[in-house]
Design an enzyme around this catalytic site. Sequence first.
Site, PDB file in Angstrom:
ATOM      1  N   LYS A   1      39.071  46.587  25.830  1.00  0.00           N
ATOM      2  CA  LYS A   1      38.128  47.284  26.760  1.00  0.00           C
ATOM      3  C   LYS A   1      36.828  47.919  25.992  1.00  0.00           C
ATOM      4  O   LYS A   1      35.781  47.925  26.374  1.00  0.00           O
ATOM      5  CB  LYS A   1      38.542  48.177  27.741  1.00  0.00           C
ATOM      6  CG  LYS A   1      39.615  47.576  28.679  1.00  0.00           C
ATOM      7  CD  LYS A   1      38.795  46.521  29.410  1.00  0.00           C
ATOM      8  CE  LYS A   1      39.490  46.073  31.001  1.00  0.00           C
ATOM      9  NZ  LYS A   1      38.741  45.297  31.672  1.00  0.00           N
TER      10      LYS A   1
ATOM     11  N   THR B   1      45.114  49.452  42.788  1.00  0.00           N
ATOM     12  CA  THR B   1      45.256  47.937  42.971  1.00  0.00           C
ATOM     13  C   THR B   1      46.753  47.517  42.579  1.00  0.00           C
ATOM     14  O   THR B   1      47.660  48.280  42.766  1.00  0.00           O
ATOM     15  CB  THR B   1      44.244  47.222  41.643  1.00  0.00           C
ATOM     16  OG1 THR B   1      44.936  47.622  40.500  1.00  0.00           O
ATOM     17  CG2 THR B   1      43.087  47.776  41.868  1.00  0.00           C
TER      18      THR B   1
ATOM     19  N   VAL C   1      40.505  32.213  32.631  1.00  0.00           N
ATOM     20  CA  VAL C   1      39.396  32.882  31.586  1.00  0.00           C
ATOM     21  C   VAL C   1      39.795  32.683  30.191  1.00  0.00           C
ATOM     22  O   VAL C   1      38.875  32.945  29.359  1.00  0.00           O
ATOM     23  CB  VAL C   1      39.408  34.343  32.010  1.00  0.00           C
ATOM     24  CG1 VAL C   1      38.410  34.597  33.276  1.00  0.00           C
ATOM     25  CG2 VAL C   1      40.454  35.257  31.907  1.00  0.00           C
TER      26      VAL C   1
ATOM     27  N   TYR D   1      45.144  46.663  25.424  1.00  0.00           N
ATOM     28  CA  TYR D   1      44.382  47.007  26.397  1.00  0.00           C
ATOM     29  C   TYR D   1      43.140  47.731  26.102  1.00  0.00           C
ATOM     30  O   TYR D   1      41.943  47.450  26.329  1.00  0.00           O
ATOM     31  CB  TYR D   1      45.017  47.507  27.650  1.00  0.00           C
ATOM     32  CG  TYR D   1      44.059  47.888  28.777  1.00  0.00           C
ATOM     33  CD1 TYR D   1      43.879  46.593  29.676  1.00  0.00           C
ATOM     34  CD2 TYR D   1      43.719  49.209  29.059  1.00  0.00           C
ATOM     35  CE1 TYR D   1      43.295  46.943  30.752  1.00  0.00           C
ATOM     36  CE2 TYR D   1      42.897  49.293  30.185  1.00  0.00           C
ATOM     37  CZ  TYR D   1      42.625  48.304  31.046  1.00  0.00           C
ATOM     38  OH  TYR D   1      41.905  48.540  32.101  1.00  0.00           O
TER      39      TYR D   1
ATOM     40  N   ASP E   1      38.961  32.585  40.374  1.00  0.00           N
ATOM     41  CA  ASP E   1      40.238  33.444  40.009  1.00  0.00           C
ATOM     42  C   ASP E   1      41.113  32.630  39.528  1.00  0.00           C
ATOM     43  O   ASP E   1      41.431  31.187  39.978  1.00  0.00           O
ATOM     44  CB  ASP E   1      40.815  34.149  41.227  1.00  0.00           C
ATOM     45  CG  ASP E   1      42.003  35.354  40.651  1.00  0.00           C
ATOM     46  OD1 ASP E   1      41.417  36.520  40.979  1.00  0.00           O
ATOM     47  OD2 ASP E   1      43.004  35.077  40.725  1.00  0.00           O
TER      48      ASP E   1
END
Length: 250
Positions: free
Chosen positions: A156, A187, A64, A152, A36
Site C-alpha cells: 500500500k 467489508t 489482477v 500489505y 472482479d
Amino acid sequence: MRLQGKTVLVVGGGSGIGRGCARACAADGAAVMVADLNEAAAAETAAAAIDGSGGRTAAIGVNVTDERSVAAAVRATVRAFGALDVLITSAGGRPDGDRWRHMVELYLTGTYYACKYALAEMEPAGRGAIVNIASVAGLRGSIAGGIEETGYPAAKHGVIGMTKTLALAYAGRGIRVNAICPGYVRTALTEPLHAADDGGAALITERLRIPMGRWGEPDEIGTVAAFLACDDASFITGQAIAVDGGMTAR
C-alpha cells in the site's frame, strides 16, 4: 450526475469497497464496467446494485495478478462503452501461500497493470482520471506485527508512491491520478474484526481510538472515489486522501 457520459472501470468491483465505488459512479451517471476475480459477484454488482438505478453496466472476470487478464478487461471496457475515462483499482483478497508475494502481487503489481493499460487508452484522448484504493497502512505502519505481516503495508505504501509518480508524469497530459486511503471499513475482508460479539466496537473505540467512534462503510469510500473521478476534482492530482474517521489526524 457528475459522471454523465463517462466510462468507469472498477477493478475489484464485485464486493466491499469496489462495489461501493461502482455503485457511487453509476449513481452519478457513469457507464460502469465491473471487473472482479469472482465474475458472478461482478455480475451481481452490475445487475442488482447498478442497473436498478438506471445506469449502463457490464461485468467481466479479471485476475489482477495476470497482466494479460487485466489488459483484456481494459479492452473489453472500451469495446462495451467506446472509451475509458476513469479507472478505479480496488482488488483485494486474503493471502494464500507466500504472504509477502501474494500481497505485493495483488495490491501493488495488479494496480500497476491496471494503470498501465488504462493509461494507454487515456493518453491518446488527452484526458482521464485514476483512483487507486490504498490504505491508512500505506500512510503509516500497520498494527499487525512480525515480518510475515509486512507485505500489505509495503504494497500500500507502494501504491501511494506509484500514484504520486504517475500524477507527476501525466499531469501535463490531462490525466489525474489520486489515491484513497481507507481506514477500518466494514467489508468481508475485515469481517474477522467486526464479527466480534461487540461488533468490533472495542477495536475501534479502545484499541484504535478512532475519533468518530465507528466503522466506515464501503459507500463512504465510493462517494469519495466518484468525486475524485469527476470534473469537480479537476485541480486535484497526486494526493493520498485518508478517509478514516479521523484516525490519522492524531
